[in-house]
Design a protein around this motif. Structure first.
Motif, PDB file in Angstrom:
ATOM      1  N   ALA A  16     -49.814 -45.681  32.878  1.00  0.00           N
ATOM      2  CA  ALA A  16     -51.132 -46.316  33.034  1.00  0.00           C
ATOM      3  C   ALA A  16     -51.288 -47.598  32.232  1.00  0.00           C
ATOM      4  O   ALA A  16     -52.243 -48.343  32.451  1.00  0.00           O
ATOM      5  CB  ALA A  16     -52.223 -45.324  32.632  1.00  0.00           C
ATOM      6  N   LEU A  17     -50.366 -47.857  31.313  1.00  0.00           N
ATOM      7  CA  LEU A  17     -50.463 -49.028  30.429  1.00  0.00           C
ATOM      8  C   LEU A  17     -49.264 -49.946  30.616  1.00  0.00           C
ATOM      9  O   LEU A  17     -48.206 -49.504  31.085  1.00  0.00           O
ATOM     10  CB  LEU A  17     -50.553 -48.587  28.966  1.00  0.00           C
ATOM     11  N   PRO A  18     -49.408 -51.211  30.264  1.00  0.00           N
ATOM     12  CA  PRO A  18     -48.288 -52.144  30.414  1.00  0.00           C
ATOM     13  C   PRO A  18     -47.072 -51.716  29.602  1.00  0.00           C
ATOM     14  O   PRO A  18     -47.179 -51.057  28.569  1.00  0.00           O
ATOM     15  CB  PRO A  18     -48.864 -53.467  29.894  1.00  0.00           C
ATOM     16  N   GLU A  19     -45.912 -52.123  30.077  1.00  0.00           N
ATOM     17  CA  GLU A  19     -44.679 -51.831  29.357  1.00  0.00           C
ATOM     18  C   GLU A  19     -44.740 -52.431  27.954  1.00  0.00           C
ATOM     19  O   GLU A  19     -45.264 -53.525  27.746  1.00  0.00           O
ATOM     20  CB  GLU A  19     -43.482 -52.417  30.123  1.00  0.00           C
ATOM     21  N   GLY A  20     -44.234 -51.692  26.986  1.00  0.00           N
ATOM     22  CA  GLY A  20     -44.245 -52.158  25.602  1.00  0.00           C
ATOM     23  C   GLY A  20     -45.486 -51.764  24.832  1.00  0.00           C
ATOM     24  O   GLY A  20     -45.642 -52.153  23.671  1.00  0.00           O
ATOM     25  N   THR A  21     -46.365 -50.969  25.449  1.00  0.00           N
ATOM     26  CA  THR A  21     -47.595 -50.554  24.764  1.00  0.00           C
ATOM     27  C   THR A  21     -47.328 -49.441  23.758  1.00  0.00           C
ATOM     28  O   THR A  21     -48.054 -49.311  22.767  1.00  0.00           O
ATOM     29  CB  THR A  21     -48.648 -50.097  25.784  1.00  0.00           C
ATOM     30  N   PHE A  22     -46.275 -48.645  23.972  1.00  0.00           N
ATOM     31  CA  PHE A  22     -46.059 -47.451  23.154  1.00  0.00           C
ATOM     32  C   PHE A  22     -44.754 -47.545  22.367  1.00  0.00           C
ATOM     33  O   PHE A  22     -43.802 -48.197  22.774  1.00  0.00           O
ATOM     34  CB  PHE A  22     -46.029 -46.206  24.043  1.00  0.00           C
ATOM     35  N   ARG A  23     -44.749 -46.870  21.238  1.00  0.00           N
ATOM     36  CA  ARG A  23     -43.562 -46.780  20.388  1.00  0.00           C
ATOM     37  C   ARG A  23     -43.653 -45.525  19.537  1.00  0.00           C
ATOM     38  O   ARG A  23     -44.703 -44.874  19.452  1.00  0.00           O
ATOM     39  CB  ARG A  23     -43.447 -48.010  19.484  1.00  0.00           C
ATOM     40  N   ALA A  24     -42.547 -45.188  18.894  1.00  0.00           N
ATOM     41  CA  ALA A  24     -42.576 -44.116  17.890  1.00  0.00           C
ATOM     42  C   ALA A  24     -43.139 -44.672  16.593  1.00  0.00           C
ATOM     43  O   ALA A  24     -43.102 -45.887  16.357  1.00  0.00           O
ATOM     44  CB  ALA A  24     -41.167 -43.581  17.665  1.00  0.00           C
ATOM     45  N   HIS A  25     -43.684 -43.787  15.758  1.00  0.00           N
ATOM     46  CA  HIS A  25     -44.227 -44.306  14.497  1.00  0.00           C
ATOM     47  C   HIS A  25     -43.098 -44.639  13.528  1.00  0.00           C
ATOM     48  O   HIS A  25     -42.037 -44.026  13.532  1.00  0.00           O
ATOM     49  CB  HIS A  25     -45.249 -43.349  13.881  1.00  0.00           C
ATOM     50  N   LYS A  26     -43.350 -45.657  12.719  1.00  0.00           N
ATOM     51  CA  LYS A  26     -42.365 -46.129  11.757  1.00  0.00           C
ATOM     52  C   LYS A  26     -42.352 -45.223  10.522  1.00  0.00           C
ATOM     53  O   LYS A  26     -43.338 -44.546  10.233  1.00  0.00           O
ATOM     54  CB  LYS A  26     -42.699 -47.565  11.337  1.00  0.00           C
ATOM     55  N   ASP A  27     -41.247 -45.241   9.803  1.00  0.00           N
ATOM     56  CA  ASP A  27     -41.137 -44.434   8.590  1.00  0.00           C
ATOM     57  C   ASP A  27     -42.255 -44.796   7.615  1.00  0.00           C
ATOM     58  O   ASP A  27     -42.437 -45.963   7.262  1.00  0.00           O
ATOM     59  CB  ASP A  27     -39.785 -44.658   7.916  1.00  0.00           C
ATOM     60  N   GLY A  28     -43.011 -43.781   7.190  1.00  0.00           N
ATOM     61  CA  GLY A  28     -44.067 -43.975   6.210  1.00  0.00           C
ATOM     62  C   GLY A  28     -45.360 -44.527   6.753  1.00  0.00           C
ATOM     63  O   GLY A  28     -46.370 -44.564   6.044  1.00  0.00           O
ATOM     64  N   GLU A  29     -45.382 -44.952   8.024  1.00  0.00           N
ATOM     65  CA  GLU A  29     -46.559 -45.614   8.586  1.00  0.00           C
ATOM     66  C   GLU A  29     -47.783 -44.714   8.593  1.00  0.00           C
ATOM     67  O   GLU A  29     -48.912 -45.178   8.386  1.00  0.00           O
ATOM     68  CB  GLU A  29     -46.248 -46.082  10.005  1.00  0.00           C
ATOM     69  N   LEU A  30     -47.581 -43.436   8.828  1.00  0.00           N
ATOM     70  CA  LEU A  30     -48.694 -42.500   8.956  1.00  0.00           C
ATOM     71  C   LEU A  30     -48.825 -41.587   7.749  1.00  0.00           C
ATOM     72  O   LEU A  30     -49.563 -40.604   7.796  1.00  0.00           O
ATOM     73  CB  LEU A  30     -48.517 -41.647  10.217  1.00  0.00           C
ATOM     74  N   ASP A  31     -48.141 -41.916   6.690  1.00  0.00           N
ATOM     75  CA  ASP A  31     -48.118 -41.022   5.535  1.00  0.00           C
ATOM     76  C   ASP A  31     -49.221 -41.359   4.538  1.00  0.00           C
ATOM     77  O   ASP A  31     -49.743 -42.469   4.496  1.00  0.00           O
ATOM     78  CB  ASP A  31     -46.755 -41.092   4.834  1.00  0.00           C
ATOM     79  N   ASP A  32     -49.555 -40.369   3.737  1.00  0.00           N
ATOM     80  CA  ASP A  32     -50.510 -40.531   2.642  1.00  0.00           C
ATOM     81  C   ASP A  32     -49.965 -41.547   1.645  1.00  0.00           C
ATOM     82  O   ASP A  32     -48.836 -41.394   1.154  1.00  0.00           O
ATOM     83  CB  ASP A  32     -50.702 -39.156   1.987  1.00  0.00           C
ATOM     84  N   PRO A  33     -50.741 -42.610   1.321  1.00  0.00           N
ATOM     85  CA  PRO A  33     -50.250 -43.593   0.344  1.00  0.00           C
ATOM     86  C   PRO A  33     -49.889 -42.980  -1.001  1.00  0.00           C
ATOM     87  O   PRO A  33     -49.101 -43.563  -1.750  1.00  0.00           O
ATOM     88  CB  PRO A  33     -51.427 -44.575   0.219  1.00  0.00           C
ATOM     89  N   ARG A  34     -50.469 -41.818  -1.331  1.00  0.00           N
ATOM     90  CA  ARG A  34     -50.150 -41.185  -2.615  1.00  0.00           C
ATOM     91  C   ARG A  34     -48.923 -40.276  -2.514  1.00  0.00           C
ATOM     92  O   ARG A  34     -48.525 -39.658  -3.493  1.00  0.00           O
ATOM     93  CB  ARG A  34     -51.355 -40.382  -3.106  1.00  0.00           C
ATOM     94  N   GLY A  35     -48.341 -40.167  -1.317  1.00  0.00           N
ATOM     95  CA  GLY A  35     -47.075 -39.482  -1.165  1.00  0.00           C
ATOM     96  C   GLY A  35     -47.142 -37.967  -1.082  1.00  0.00           C
ATOM     97  O   GLY A  35     -46.118 -37.297  -1.224  1.00  0.00           O
ATOM     98  N   ARG A  36     -48.313 -37.405  -0.804  1.00  0.00           N
ATOM     99  CA  ARG A  36     -48.425 -35.943  -0.794  1.00  0.00           C
ATOM    100  C   ARG A  36     -48.336 -35.348   0.614  1.00  0.00           C
ATOM    101  O   ARG A  36     -48.095 -34.152   0.756  1.00  0.00           O
ATOM    102  CB  ARG A  36     -49.746 -35.509  -1.447  1.00  0.00           C
TER     103      ARG A  36
END
Length: 471
Positions: A16-36
């Protein structure tokens, strides 16, 4: 409750969306900044337009798949971190960064939610205007996240929270419909205030895709001073005197403790400190004038008046912009020093101003009864917002205190409640403070919040688990 995304759903979403709209998340991108905690995602969408956001959310709504908006990822309460349950579709606003319109004569600008705060400030400056929101993370945080959390920062005393800086919003609702509320009006009493409901909802009621922001005249003359006070009561009294003598030109009034200065000396020795002997308490005052007058002279007058009454014992006043920035470097590096030390538990609280002088020492006494700890209390004294953070004694590691971390947080929050304060002054609730919200919030307000969530997000797909516990 959201369900697990199926391969069939993902195929439909990708088609339903243009090519290149989706990707896997990058290392640490979705992680808690405090590392927990480490965040989850089934995919990361990078839409370019509000219509693309609408399409993604509509398909997720139809399939009962959770959706989590992602700005700069700088939040500290796990608002962007789903670490349990079905992995959601993450919608990153990284491609929606345009400044759509600027209206200098109206003191307004329209920007997309993915615009980085520093870039918003620069766009305002380019037309000789000021967008006054100022945060330590302004080089990476995005305006949509600032609005979603009702960020505070350094200039709340003069200009207010992010909510006070917003005139209108564009929002994608849970079923994918678009609310176009990008008006530039200062007065609009046409029914419920949906704008202010969305601001501070942390993506749990809608996804902000654009905003109309308030601008201000730029101060023509600025100066700062760091003044030494005996204790927090002296800082409160100095604030009252400053407001009486300097008026509305005070942009910021920050309280700094000697513990914070010690942390800087220990971890960031290159940060130049203003005093050879570090004081137990001092305040940083920033003054900006749009009209006539010399802020240096006004700060000197404040220092002299405060010295005569015994409120201050020492002080320095910036003589140029480089010195002013050097003063601010001390304040802005305190959180960095904190991270190098490693906190046992950090707290973003607000306390009624007149009760702060009693709160701070009572908290220290109670916390030191729990263990061998140091308390770095600093923050935006002008609006009652304290960062009341607890650290291990010098030479010890925070991991040694894991067994009391929960008791430390409860001690601070119980005392905050007893002082008629708030357990979240500017960082939001996220997922980190959901149980705290349930413990301390007025049950009538909680019931109303749940009713609003049910009405606007009946399937619970928007940032599931943030602010309110899923049903």
């Amino acid at each position: 409750m959201p369900t697990t995304a199926t391969p069939e759903f993902l195929d439909k979403l990708y088609a339903a969306l243009p090519e290149g709209t989706f990707r896997a998340h990058k290392d640490g991108e979705l992680d808690d900044p405090r590392g927990r905690h480490q965040g989850l995602s089934v995919t990361v969408a990078m839409p370019r337009t509000v219509m693309e956001v609408s399409t993604i959310v509509r398909l997720c709504f139809e399939a009962d798949v959770g959706v989590v908006p992602l700005g700069g990822g700088t939040g500290l309460v796990l608002g962007q971190v789903v670490f349990e349950g079905p992995a959601p579709v993450v919608i990153s606003l990284e491609r929606m960064t345009a400044v759509r319109e600027i209206y200098p004569s109206e003191n307004a600008m329209v920007v997309e939610a993915g615009a980085i705060l520093h870039d918003v400030q620069a766009a305002a400056e380019a037309v000789d205007r000021l967008f006054p929101l100022s945060l330590a993370s302004e080089g990476s945080c995005r305006i949509g996240g600032n609005l979603a959390t009702n960020a505070g920062g350094l200039n709340v005393l003069r200009y207010g929270n992010t909510r006070d800086l917003c005139l209108g919003l564009e929002v994608v609702l849970a079923d994918g419909t678009i609310w176009n509320g990008l008006k530039r009006l200062r007065k609009d009493n046409t029914g419920y205030d949906l704008k202010n409901l969305m601001i501070g909802s942390e993506g749990s009621l809608g996804i902000i895709t654009a905003a109309t922001l308030r601008l201000f005249p730029r101060p023509r003359h600025e100066a700062a001073a760091i003044l030494v006070v005996d204790d927090p009561q002296g800082a409160i009294d100095l604030l009252a005197l400053a407001q009486q003598t300097l008026g509305e030109g005070i942009s910021a009034f920050e309280m700094i403790s000697g513990v914070g200065l010690d942390f800087l000396a220990e971890t960031l020795p290159d940060v130049r400190q203003p005093f050879e002997t570090r004081p137990d308490w001092c305040v940083l005052i920033d003054l900006g004038l749009s009209g006539e007058g010399d802020p240096k002279d006004m700060l000197l007058g404040l220092f002299e008046a405060a010295s005569e009454t015994g409120l201050v014992s020492d002080g320095v006043i910036s003589q140029n912009e480089a010195q002013r920035q050097a003063f601010w470097s001390v304040r802005e590096n305190i959180p960095t020093g904190n991270r190098h030390i490693g906190s046992i538990s950090s707290h973003d609280i607000s306390i009624p101003l007149s009760r702060i002088p009693d709160f701070i020492p009572e908290g220290i006494t109670k916390l030191q009864a729990l263990g061998d700890v140091r308390i770095n209390c600093f923050g935006h004294l002008g609006d009652g917002n304290l960062h009341y953070n607890v650290f291990p004694a010098k030479g010890r590691d925070r991991a040694e205190f894991d067994d009391i971390r929960g008791a430390v947080k409860q001690c601070v929050h119980d005392l905050t409640q007893a002082y008629d304060g708030s357990i979240s002054a500017e960082h939001g609730v996220g997922r980190l403070k959901v149980a705290d919200l349930e413990r301390y919030q007025d049950p009538v307000k909680l019931a109303a919040m749940r009713a609003i969530k049910q009405a606007l997000d009946p399937k619970g797909i928007l940032n599931p688990g943030a602010v309110l516990r899923p049903k």
